[in-house]
Write an enzyme that holds these catalytic residues in place. Structure first.
Site, PDB file in Angstrom:
ATOM      1  CG  ASP A   1      -2.170   0.893   0.915  1.00 29.19           C
ATOM      2  OD1 ASP A   1      -3.273   0.342   0.828  1.00 29.19           O
ATOM      3  OD2 ASP A   1      -2.002   2.127   0.751  1.00 29.19           O
TER       4      ASP A   1
ATOM      5  CG  ASP B   1       2.873   4.790  -7.438  1.00 29.57           C
ATOM      6  OD1 ASP B   1       1.913   4.071  -7.769  1.00 29.57           O
ATOM      7  OD2 ASP B   1       3.106   5.911  -7.938  1.00 29.57           O
ATOM      8  CB  ILE B   2       1.235  -1.016  -7.721  1.00 31.51           C
ATOM      9  CG1 ILE B   2      -0.084  -0.494  -7.187  1.00 31.51           C
ATOM     10  CG2 ILE B   2       1.895  -1.966  -6.742  1.00 31.51           C
ATOM     11  CD1 ILE B   2      -1.013   0.125  -8.137  1.00 31.51           C
TER      12      ILE B   2
ATOM     13  CE1 TYR C   1     -12.689   3.484  -9.222  1.00 30.85           C
ATOM     14  CE2 TYR C   1     -14.901   3.164 -10.073  1.00 30.85           C
ATOM     15  CZ  TYR C   1     -13.915   2.834  -9.174  1.00 30.85           C
ATOM     16  OH  TYR C   1     -14.136   1.847  -8.243  1.00 30.85           O
TER      17      TYR C   1
ATOM     18  CE  LYS D   1     -11.859  -0.002 -10.298  1.00 31.82           C
ATOM     19  NZ  LYS D   1     -10.712  -0.712  -9.655  1.00 31.82           N
TER      20      LYS D   1
ATOM     21  CB  THR E   1     -14.133   1.219   1.656  1.00 32.60           C
ATOM     22  OG1 THR E   1     -14.493   1.821   0.411  1.00 32.60           O
ATOM     23  CG2 THR E   1     -14.209  -0.292   1.544  1.00 32.60           C
TER      24      THR E   1
HETATM   25  N1  LIG Z   1     -15.726   0.055  -2.001  1.00 29.96           N
HETATM   26  C1  LIG Z   1     -16.528  -0.221  -3.026  1.00 29.96           C
HETATM   27  O1  LIG Z   1     -17.776  -0.322  -2.883  1.00 29.96           O
HETATM   28  C2  LIG Z   1     -15.954  -0.410  -4.398  1.00 29.96           C
HETATM   29  C3  LIG Z   1     -16.829  -0.476  -5.494  1.00 29.96           C
HETATM   30  C4  LIG Z   1     -16.311  -0.728  -6.756  1.00 29.96           C
HETATM   31  C5  LIG Z   1     -14.945  -0.905  -6.909  1.00 29.96           C
HETATM   32  N2  LIG Z   1     -14.103  -0.822  -5.832  1.00 29.96           N
HETATM   33  C6  LIG Z   1     -12.669  -1.021  -6.038  1.00 29.96           C
HETATM   34  O2  LIG Z   1     -12.136  -1.823  -5.009  1.00 29.96           O
HETATM   35  C7  LIG Z   1     -10.789  -1.430  -4.746  1.00 29.96           C
HETATM   36  C8  LIG Z   1     -10.603  -1.109  -3.259  1.00 29.96           C
HETATM   37  O3  LIG Z   1     -11.404  -0.004  -2.923  1.00 29.96           O
HETATM   38  P1  LIG Z   1     -11.662   0.461  -1.407  1.00 29.96           P
HETATM   39  O4  LIG Z   1     -13.074   0.879  -1.366  1.00 29.96           O
HETATM   40  O5  LIG Z   1     -11.148  -0.564  -0.448  1.00 29.96           O
HETATM   41  O6  LIG Z   1     -10.742   1.788  -1.357  1.00 29.96           O
HETATM   42  P2  LIG Z   1      -9.795   2.396  -0.199  1.00 29.96           P
HETATM   43  O7  LIG Z   1      -9.582   3.826  -0.564  1.00 29.96           O
HETATM   44  O8  LIG Z   1     -10.328   2.079   1.149  1.00 29.96           O
HETATM   45  O9  LIG Z   1      -8.423   1.591  -0.375  1.00 29.96           O
HETATM   46  C9  LIG Z   1      -7.610   1.719  -1.505  1.00 29.96           C
HETATM   47  C10 LIG Z   1      -6.170   1.560  -1.082  1.00 29.96           C
HETATM   48  O10 LIG Z   1      -5.322   1.626  -2.253  1.00 29.96           O
HETATM   49  C11 LIG Z   1      -4.141   2.303  -1.912  1.00 29.96           C
HETATM   50  N3  LIG Z   1      -3.496   2.832  -3.114  1.00 29.96           N
HETATM   51  C12 LIG Z   1      -3.945   3.821  -3.913  1.00 29.96           C
HETATM   52  N4  LIG Z   1      -3.069   4.083  -4.899  1.00 29.96           N
HETATM   53  C13 LIG Z   1      -2.041   3.212  -4.741  1.00 29.96           C
HETATM   54  C14 LIG Z   1      -0.844   2.968  -5.458  1.00 29.96           C
HETATM   55  N5  LIG Z   1      -0.542   3.689  -6.552  1.00 29.96           N
HETATM   56  N6  LIG Z   1      -0.024   1.991  -5.039  1.00 29.96           N
HETATM   57  C15 LIG Z   1      -0.329   1.260  -3.921  1.00 29.96           C
HETATM   58  N7  LIG Z   1      -1.440   1.454  -3.198  1.00 29.96           N
HETATM   59  C16 LIG Z   1      -2.292   2.417  -3.602  1.00 29.96           C
HETATM   60  C17 LIG Z   1      -4.607   3.391  -0.960  1.00 29.96           C
HETATM   61  O11 LIG Z   1      -3.537   3.901  -0.166  1.00 29.96           O
HETATM   62  C18 LIG Z   1      -5.691   2.679  -0.153  1.00 29.96           C
HETATM   63  O12 LIG Z   1      -5.179   2.153   1.055  1.00 29.96           O
HETATM   64  C19 LIG Z   1     -10.495  -0.249  -5.674  1.00 29.96           C
HETATM   65  O13 LIG Z   1      -9.857  -0.709  -6.843  1.00 29.96           O
HETATM   66  C20 LIG Z   1     -11.875   0.272  -6.001  1.00 29.96           C
HETATM   67  O14 LIG Z   1     -11.893   0.981  -7.219  1.00 29.96           O
HETATM   68  C21 LIG Z   1     -14.583  -0.556  -4.577  1.00 29.96           C
END
Ligand SMILES: NC(=O)c1ccc[n+]([C@@H]2O[C@H](COP(=O)([O-])OP(=O)(O)OC[C@H]3O[C@@H](n4cnc5c(N)ncnc54)[C@H](O)[C@@H]3O)[C@@H](O)[C@H]2O)c1
Length: 303
Positions: free
Chosen positions: A38, A73-74, A164, A168, A198
């Site tokens: 992360d 950073d990925i 986004y 996706k 989240t």
């Molecule tokens: N929460 C939902 O309902 C939902 C819905 C659709 C899609 N998603 C997808 O699920 C995934 C997780 O979402 P979430 O809700 O847990 O978000 P979140 O913001 O709680 O967590 C995302 C994490 O990714 C890390 N991150 C961001 N950029 C980064 C990078 N370049 N390198 C390494 N780490 C990095 C952040 O520091 C964070 O801890 C995401 O891809 C999001 O698009 C979530």
């Protein structure tokens, strides 16, 4: 603690918070050694902090599991490579790569800047590529492995998140390409479109009637990484998990076709197309008014 992933090594990006954190904890609880990646950024991708990955790795170790933190950073090739190299250095193998990291920069298309487009596409789409690229080279040699990408229901399109949604959609095509290209090496690839409470979903300006917890999503990812899913031959799939609901998305395919006698002209198409191939109504277009009302009334998930 179960044993769904006993003896496996799994790398999870975005594992410091939200869904990624739940995935990392669940993989460790099911017996996997885990690389916790992360970059520790804010929802819009700013202010990196290495403690975020370290805290989850420490949480796993405190619970008796095995974990190593990577704060890179990925969205950079070197970051994806470091995640995979760390798994090899610590666990000597890599059985699962789960790309959860993501950010949001919301803006209407007509106002979106390059600085709002590029980092979002780089984090979701390139950030899945960098890890899949490095992981697939290892898995090909191993003759086994599972890739999991994170997409969203928004791959269908989005009013104010074209960046986004485009990223996706790209993740799904990348996952399907990985499923096709790595099939003969015993590697599977699937995508998850989650809906879970989240910090990120708290900012989504749309109606979310079906929503669950990050732990629901983690259970699906553990299953996809397991030998149970691999034995079923599950690959190239997109699954939604939203609280009690689990769903599989359709594969893209031609819906209807018609054929011309001779060559097409715009005029012939205008006469022919509406009554033959027609259109496939866009479900989200029909929901635009309802989504706008929900956004205006602040009807959002409570976390
Ligand atoms: N929460 C939902 O309902 C939902 C819905 C659709 C899609 N998603 C997808 O699920 C995934 C997780 O979402 P979430 O809700 O847990 O978000 P979140 O913001 O709680 O967590 C995302 C994490 O990714 C890390 N991150 C961001 N950029 C980064 C990078 N370049 N390198 C390494 N780490 C990095 C952040 O520091 C964070 O801890 C995401 O891809 C999001 O698009 C979530």
């Amino acid at each position: 603690m179960g044993n769904f992933l006993a003896g496996k090594a799994v790398a999870v990006t975005g594992a410091g918070r939200g869904i990624g954190r739940a995935v990392a904890l669940a993989c460790a609880a099911e017996g996997a050694g885990v690389v916790v990646n992360d970059h520790g950024v804010s929802v819009d991708g700013a202010e990196p902090a290495s403690e975020v990955a370290q805290a989850v790795a420490a949480e796993i170790e405190a619970a008796g599991g095995e974990a190593v933190a990577v704060a890179d950073d990925i969205s950079a090739m070197a970051g994806g490579q470091r995640v995979v190299d760390t798994a090899l250095a610590r666990f000597g193998r890599l059985d699962g790569a789960v790309c959860v990291a993501g950010i949001l920069r919301e803006r209407m298309l007509f106002n979106m800047t390059e600085d709002e487009w590029d980092p979002v596409v780089a984090t979701h789409l390139k950030g899945t590529f960098t890890v899949f690229r490095a992981a697939s080279a290892v898995m090909r040699k191993q003759g086994s492995g599972t890739l999991v990408g994170f997409t969203s229901g928004n791959h269908q399109g989005s009013v104010a998140q074209a960046n986004y949604a485009a990223a996706k959609g790209g993740v799904i095509s990348l996952v399907r390409s990985a499923a096709l290209g790595l099939h003969k090496y015993g590697v599977t690839a699937n995508a998850v479109a989650p809906v879970a409470r989240t910090r990120m979903s708290a900012n989504v300006p749309m109606e979310l009637k079906e929503i669950g917890e990050p732990e629901d999503v983690a259970a699906l990812v553990v299953y996809l990484l397991s030998e149970r899913a691999r034995a079923e031959g599950i690959t190239g799939q997109v699954y939604t998990i939203a609280g009690p609901k689990i769903a599989v998305w359709a594969q893209p395919r031609e819906l209807r076709a018609a054929y011309a006698d001779g060559t097409w002209t715009p005029e012939r198409i205008a006469d022919f197309l509406p009554g033959t191939v027609g259109t496939d109504p866009m479900p989200m277009l029909a929901r635009l008014d309802a989504m706008a009302r929900a956004a205006a009334s602040g009807d959002r998930p409570n976390r």
